[in-house]
Enzyme design. Structure first.
Site, mmCIF file in Angstrom:
data_model
loop_
_atom_site.group_PDB
_atom_site.id
_atom_site.type_symbol
_atom_site.label_atom_id
_atom_site.label_comp_id
_atom_site.label_asym_id
_atom_site.label_seq_id
_atom_site.Cartn_x
_atom_site.Cartn_y
_atom_site.Cartn_z
ATOM 1 N N SER A 106 0.830 -1.407 0.269
ATOM 2 C CA SER A 106 -0.097 0.185 -0.019
ATOM 3 C C SER A 106 0.582 1.046 -0.088
ATOM 4 C CB SER A 106 -0.799 0.291 0.928
ATOM 5 O OG SER A 106 -0.167 -0.320 2.092
ATOM 6 N N HIS A 127 -3.548 -4.254 -5.005
ATOM 7 C CA HIS A 127 -4.300 -3.401 -3.854
ATOM 8 C C HIS A 127 -5.204 -3.181 -3.365
ATOM 9 C CE1 HIS A 127 -4.434 0.542 -1.302
ATOM 10 N NE2 HIS A 127 -4.042 -0.144 -0.410
ATOM 11 N N GLU A 139 -6.906 -2.062 -6.541
ATOM 12 C CA GLU A 139 -5.712 -0.901 -7.467
ATOM 13 C C GLU A 139 -5.143 -2.351 -8.150
ATOM 14 O OE1 GLU A 139 -5.982 3.576 -5.745
ATOM 15 O OE2 GLU A 139 -5.080 1.989 -4.839
ATOM 16 N N ASN A 177 -5.058 6.100 -1.813
ATOM 17 C CA ASN A 177 -4.874 5.788 -0.249
ATOM 18 C C ASN A 177 -4.035 7.575 -0.576
ATOM 19 O OD1 ASN A 177 -4.497 3.458 1.080
ATOM 20 N ND2 ASN A 177 -3.157 3.045 1.032
HETATM 21 N N1 3HC Z 1 -14.096 -8.930 7.518
HETATM 22 C C1 3HC Z 1 -14.878 -9.913 6.357
HETATM 23 N N2 3HC Z 1 -16.040 -8.586 6.429
HETATM 24 C C2 3HC Z 1 -16.754 -8.200 7.029
HETATM 25 C C3 3HC Z 1 -15.642 -7.514 8.046
HETATM 26 C C4 3HC Z 1 -14.780 -7.676 7.627
HETATM 27 N N3 3HC Z 1 -13.500 -7.251 9.049
HETATM 28 N N4 3HC Z 1 -16.169 -5.943 8.509
HETATM 29 C C5 3HC Z 1 -17.596 -5.971 8.168
HETATM 30 N N5 3HC Z 1 -17.747 -7.192 7.437
HETATM 31 C C6 3HC Z 1 -19.513 -7.163 6.593
HETATM 32 C C7 3HC Z 1 -19.975 -7.676 7.058
HETATM 33 O O1 3HC Z 1 -20.203 -9.237 7.556
HETATM 34 C C8 3HC Z 1 -21.027 -7.460 6.529
HETATM 35 O O2 3HC Z 1 -21.516 -8.043 4.841
HETATM 36 P P1 3HC Z 1 -23.314 -8.432 4.594
HETATM 37 O O3 3HC Z 1 -23.371 -7.437 4.440
HETATM 38 O O4 3HC Z 1 -23.150 -9.756 3.911
HETATM 39 O O5 3HC Z 1 -23.843 -9.319 5.859
HETATM 40 C C9 3HC Z 1 -21.259 -6.334 5.714
HETATM 41 O O6 3HC Z 1 -19.227 -6.108 5.715
HETATM 42 C C10 3HC Z 1 -21.833 -4.783 6.348
HETATM 43 O O7 3HC Z 1 -20.881 -5.143 7.764
HETATM 44 P P2 3HC Z 1 -21.219 -4.726 9.135
HETATM 45 O O8 3HC Z 1 -23.299 -4.176 9.375
HETATM 46 O O9 3HC Z 1 -20.740 -5.370 10.712
HETATM 47 O O10 3HC Z 1 -20.909 -3.053 9.256
HETATM 48 P P3 3HC Z 1 -20.999 -1.916 8.500
HETATM 49 O O11 3HC Z 1 -22.509 -1.196 7.058
HETATM 50 O O12 3HC Z 1 -20.689 -0.904 9.633
HETATM 51 O O13 3HC Z 1 -19.515 -1.678 7.252
HETATM 52 C C11 3HC Z 1 -17.370 -1.096 6.481
HETATM 53 C C12 3HC Z 1 -18.309 -1.629 8.237
HETATM 54 C C13 3HC Z 1 -17.575 -2.500 5.533
HETATM 55 C C14 3HC Z 1 -16.264 -1.851 7.291
HETATM 56 C C15 3HC Z 1 -17.694 0.043 6.638
HETATM 57 O O14 3HC Z 1 -18.201 0.153 7.289
HETATM 58 C C16 3HC Z 1 -17.508 0.628 5.267
HETATM 59 O O15 3HC Z 1 -16.981 0.470 4.509
HETATM 60 N N6 3HC Z 1 -15.859 1.184 6.055
HETATM 61 C C17 3HC Z 1 -14.863 1.766 5.231
HETATM 62 C C18 3HC Z 1 -14.198 1.008 4.966
HETATM 63 C C19 3HC Z 1 -13.109 1.581 4.291
HETATM 64 O O16 3HC Z 1 -12.234 2.389 3.847
HETATM 65 N N7 3HC Z 1 -11.958 1.203 3.908
HETATM 66 C C20 3HC Z 1 -10.690 1.283 3.215
HETATM 67 C C21 3HC Z 1 -9.231 1.521 4.016
HETATM 68 S S1 3HC Z 1 -8.399 1.910 3.383
HETATM 69 C C22 3HC Z 1 -7.418 0.339 2.898
HETATM 70 O O17 3HC Z 1 -7.929 -0.310 3.499
HETATM 71 C C23 3HC Z 1 -6.302 1.144 2.436
HETATM 72 C C24 3HC Z 1 -5.107 -0.635 3.011
HETATM 73 O O18 3HC Z 1 -4.231 0.259 1.591
HETATM 74 C C25 3HC Z 1 -4.863 0.489 3.974
#
Ligand code: 3HC
Length: 510
Positions: A106, A127, A139, A177
């Site tokens: 990343s 990514h 990506e 990112n």
């Molecule tokens: N692993 C697997 N599945 C997961 C999970 C995990 N850690 N967390 C949540 N889920 C699944 C749930 O099972 C649920 O699935 P379903 O709809 O099939 O039942 C779905 O995701 C939604 O989960 P929740 O209802 O518990 O929770 P939310 O609706 O609040 O969603 C979230 C959680 C998907 C994490 C949402 O808050 C989100 O999209 N957040 C933003 C995350 C983000 O920005 N990610 C990118 C970060 S940057 C990155 O990763 C790049 C790297 O280089 C750092």
């Protein structure tokens, strides 16, 4: 992340070999896979048989030679170039000559990894986003050495997994990112400077900008050590002060507070749920009498909102005598000041006088009135939204901001507090991010569709930054950015030339 990627591939009917560094790490990986697929079973998204099939497609091993027959290998080891180079040297040795080797890095340069292998034409970046099974973006990074066929094979595989591949060149932070971390770091700097609290910033970005998580909850999800690594790498390339890691982040990483994975980051993760939900207001308390002054879309939206919430709305200075709250909604600062001065003369003692502009200091408007102690900023980042940001100035009388928050709560608004600084919270954080996106578009690194897809599919944003700029108005973006620049003199806040050009031409970005 490795376990998440293995799950995604196995869910896509592919046979997967998962390699870990030792038996303990392998067991932790197995645990991740079982818990993640188990959660899907519990939610009724997967049958137990489906879960078994997915897990059966994954062979776990600590022996690199088990990768010998793989078509594609995805490396997801910690972000240290020396370690990645060692892993790729080993992969080069054990993998078939035609196998594509990919890094899920990343923050590191894929080219830096590629040049130390014997097959630089077959090295790409892939990514994934956290949580990998959920986020739809991948990506795909091509270096100047990668052969087109390797990129096409990986992009086709990603599409076959039900994800969207965005193919781009090898620049620090890639698209998502690069745009996300300037914003996350600025939020940490905002906290550090005492501009607003962690909870107010997280609530503001969810309720005011529609993001799925606030910046501090997201940094805890990503891991604060990972955030620090990404910022260091992006800063090394951009030399932009907004990417210089905030002490609020570095301090926590040094202290071992790494976010969810260590149980404590910006939040304590003790399974009790997020503590940042806004307080409910008391439905029994009658809605207030509100003066809404000014003409134009904001005044209309505020009056309509107050009316819907059951408030009595007054719209002329002559009717303000019994108002609890007077909201100035003029279209420019000068007109707003004149309305506020008139309101200060006729509103009753104890009424709160609110200024809606986030680009002129509230204190300037307050000092023009005869009662600056009664004036607060009350900014609605979206005219028809439900978030009100309340800013007290250095002369706001004790208790006035509390009264403003209580009154806004009785109007059904979610309230957050901040200091009297340009852009309050939401605009101060989102317009520099939108400016970065416009700069990326202007530089030709990625197109509007790729940029918007990166943020909607990679980070769950409700809409992409290029679409946001056109929706919010390029002139508003330039006005807020100029106010931020005037306040901080930080060149990173200066509107990028593409924005200024489109404003002059009165043309949207798309
Ligand atoms: N692993 C697997 N599945 C997961 C999970 C995990 N850690 N967390 C949540 N889920 C699944 C749930 O099972 C649920 O699935 P379903 O709809 O099939 O039942 C779905 O995701 C939604 O989960 P929740 O209802 O518990 O929770 P939310 O609706 O609040 O969603 C979230 C959680 C998907 C994490 C949402 O808050 C989100 O999209 N957040 C933003 C995350 C983000 O920005 N990610 C990118 C970060 S940057 C990155 O990763 C790049 C790297 O280089 C750092």
């Amino acid at each position: 992340m490795g376990a998440g990627i293995a799950e995604v591939l196995a869910r896509g009917d592919l046979a997967v070999v998962g390699i870990e560094v030792n038996a303990d790490a392998l067991e932790r990986g197995r645990g991740h896979l079982e818990r993640s697929t188990g959660r899907a079973v519990k939610r009724g998204r997967l049958t137990e048989e489906g879960q078994r099939e997915i897990l059966d497609r994954i062979t776990l091993s600590v022996d690199f030679t088990d990768l010998g027959e793989c078509d594609l290998v995805i490396e997801a080891v910690p972000e240290r170039l020396d370690l990645k180079r060692r892993v790729f040297a080993e992969l080069d040795r054990v993998c078939r000559d035609d196998a594509v080797l990919a890094s899920n890095t990343s923050s590191l340069s894929v080219t830096d990894i590629a040049v130390t292998t014997g097959r630089p034409t077959k090295i790409v970046g892939v990514h994934f986003f956290n949580p990998a099974p959920v986020m739809k973006l991948v990506e795909v990074i091509r270096t100047v050495l990668t052969e087109p066929e390797a990129v096409e094979r990986v992009a086709a595989l990603v599409d076959g997994l039900g994800k969207t591949a965005v193919t781009i060149g090898d620049r620090a932070g890639f698209v998502a990112n690069r745009l996300l971390f300037g914003y996350l770091n600025q939020a940490a700097t905002m906290l550090e400077s005492g501009h607003a609290t962690r909870d107010d910033i997280d609530t503001a970005m969810k309720a005011g900008a529609g993001l799925p998580m606030g910046p501090f909850a997201l940094m805890d999800l990503i891991g604060l050590d990972t955030c620090l690594e990404i910022l260091e790498a992006v800063h090394a390339e951009s030399r932009d002060r907004r990417h210089a890691p905030s002490p609020a982040l570095r301090e926590r990483v040094t202290a071992g507070l790494l976010g969810r994975k260590s149980g404590h980051g910006f939040y304590v993760h003790d399974g009790q749920g997020s503590p940042d939900e806004p307080a409910e207001h008391d439905a029994e308390t009658p809605a207030p009498i509100v003066g809404v002054l000014g003409t134009g879309p904001l005044a209309d939206a505020v009056a309509a909102h107050c009316g819907r919430a059951g408030g009595q709305v007054r719209t002329t200075a002559a009717e303000l005598g019994d108002c609890d709250l007077v909201i100035e909604c003029a279209q420019d600062a000068e007109a707003g000041r004149a309305l506020l001065v008139a309101a200060a003369e006729s509103a009753k003692e104890g009424a709160v006088l609110a200024v809606t502009s986030a680009t002129v200091p509230v204190i300037e408007q307050a000092m023009a009135t005869g009662r600056p102690g009664d004036v607060v900023g009350l900014h609605l980042p979206e005219a028809d939204g439900t978030l009100a940001e309340i800013a007290a100035t250095v002369v706001t009388a004790p208790g006035v901001a509390d009264r403003a928050a209580a009154l806004a709560g009785r109007l059904g608004l979610t309230t957050v507090r901040c200091r009297d600084r340009a852009g309050f919270i939401v605009d101060a954080l989102r317009f520099p991010y939108l400016n970065d996106a416009a700069a990326m578009l202007g530089a030709g690194y990625a197109g509007a569709d790729a940029i918007d897809a990166a943020m909607t599919l990679g980070c769950g944003y409700p809409s992409g930054p290029i679409a946001d700029l056109d929706r919010l108005g390029l002139d508003r973006a330039v006005t807020v950015l100029r106010a931020l620049y005037a306040e901080t003199r930080d060149p990173a806040f200066a509107p990028t030339p593409l924005l200024a050009e489109h404003v002059t031409a009165a043309r949207p970005l798309r």
